[in-house]
Scaffold this motif. Sequence first.
Motif, short mmCIF file in Angstrom:
data_model
loop_
_atom_site.label_atom_id
_atom_site.label_comp_id
_atom_site.label_asym_id
_atom_site.label_seq_id
_atom_site.Cartn_x
_atom_site.Cartn_y
_atom_site.Cartn_z
N ASN A 11 0.85 -1.19 0.00
CA ASN A 11 0.00 0.00 0.00
C ASN A 11 0.89 1.25 0.00
OD1 ASN A 11 -1.55 2.22 0.84
ND2 ASN A 11 -2.95 0.93 2.01
N PRO A 12 0.85 2.04 -1.10
CA PRO A 12 1.78 3.18 -1.20
C PRO A 12 1.68 4.17 -0.05
CG PRO A 12 0.26 3.12 -3.08
CD PRO A 12 -0.03 1.93 -2.26
N MET A 13 0.45 4.36 0.44
CA MET A 13 0.28 5.32 1.53
C MET A 13 0.97 4.81 2.81
SD MET A 13 -2.10 5.40 4.32
CE MET A 13 -1.19 6.11 5.63
N VAL A 14 0.75 3.53 3.10
CA VAL A 14 1.36 2.95 4.31
C VAL A 14 2.88 2.95 4.17
CG1 VAL A 14 1.48 0.90 5.78
CG2 VAL A 14 -0.69 1.56 4.78
N LYS A 16 4.79 4.96 2.41
CA LYS A 16 5.35 6.32 2.57
C LYS A 16 5.33 6.75 4.03
CE LYS A 16 6.10 7.74 -1.73
NZ LYS A 16 7.38 8.27 -2.18
N SER A 17 4.23 6.45 4.71
CA SER A 17 4.12 6.86 6.12
C SER A 17 5.14 6.14 6.99
CB SER A 17 2.71 6.60 6.65
OG SER A 17 1.82 7.45 6.00
#
Lengths: 121, 365
Positions: A11-14, A16-17
């Motif tokens: 998951n790109p968002m996870v 990056k975070s």
Amino acid sequence: MKSKILVIEDNPMVVKSLEFKLKKDGYEVVVAQDGRTAMKLLGETHFDLILTDLMLPFISGNEIIEFIKTEYPLIPVIVLSTSTQEDIITEAFTLGVDDFITKPFSPNELSLRVKRTLAKV
Amino acid sequence: MQLNSLNELENWPYILKVNLILSIFFLILTFLFVGLVIALRILKNRREAHRAKFDAKLIDFFNHFMFDDDFEKAPELGDFKFNHLRSSYDHKLAIKQVLIFDENLKGESSAALRELFYGLGLYTFLVGDLKKKAWFKKARALYAFSRLGISVPQELVLPLIKSKKAEVRQQAMLYFLNTSKENPLSFLDELDVELSLWQQVFIENSLVNFDLEVPDFARWFNHDKSSVVIFCAKMVVSFNQFQNIPLLIDALDHTDAAVREQAINSLKIMEVPDALQLMSANFPYESPSNKRAILYAIKKIGTVKDLRTLAGYIHKEEENLQIDYYKVASGFDSEIPVHKLLNLDTITQDWPDYQNYAQRLLQGA
């Protein structure tokens, strides 16, 4: 020397975070978006900790954990998964993971757990 | 030379001229169509490229906002809003990212996300969508508010419970379930359309999973819509509201057969033998499916004596009911004089088990 963490997550968002938060905490972060890449990276570099999801493309999280625990038994593994089912969590611990964090997760809590797991090594 | 050609063209037969004009027309049409397809594709690619770039920018900004202690939140927020959130599409992408973050993060990050949501003007944008005519914009806005648990003035949402579009009604229900602090089902008071089975399941699921305070379902037993009463009769069972058993017994006299059926089933599950007297009294006037429900209620909470009193009210042409009666009777393991009740000549031949049972009883009688 900075501890090196391998993050296996699609998951790109996870991604990056996690990358942002862990780098802020002073770790070196390497990302693999699937199991195959993770296995390749494990063969090339030494990691101090692995943070992995269970639902991944190509190779499942459990297969990766099995691989890590066979080939690199000294590297601690933390699972980060949406699953709250008891049997899945039990299976992960049976495979030898060091910690299990469920999504949604608190980044600060994750930070503390990573720190604690690395301190045990 | 050109003039000669034109003169020649004038001498062409009429049909050939029409043919030529139509050929040119369709050729232009084909070029226009191909051009349109290419233009749309380019537009789509550009939009996707913008989206990927903007998503990355949003994620980066959100991460800084949430995890970077040196980040100057107020000026950066204003700057980002002014420089990057220009179009409606940008707002939609930002809302989507907020929802993705909310799905994956909890704790102090959730509070920061809400701060971002208000700070970037996404609240105002979605409230604007709620006021627009397009149903999908309303549904989308409600979805975002309910997912984030953000309340908006009730006068904006309450009318949407009565929306003609099922999707909007569904999202409005979800909104109330997720945001209401006192009574998550207060929207039922406003409902003037039937609750679909799917919506009933959805509400029950929300009550179980969202850790909401379960209301007393007595409040809606006199609702105009039968589906709401049916839902309440089911929920009385699901949440063990034994105090509402008298209301379930009253519902046995409801004008709608479906409500009566649910009341019978609920009373059966809650094991209320006191209700059997009224069920038996209503039996002769009930619909076939309710008669069946009563038979199975007797199987669970009644006696063979209760069953026998109903035998005379099962008509010979009600063959399915006779089979149900037989099944219930066999469950009591009692010698029911089925030969007095059943019409062996007309009963279906597909039930050899029944045939044997009935024949055995007849021989023994």
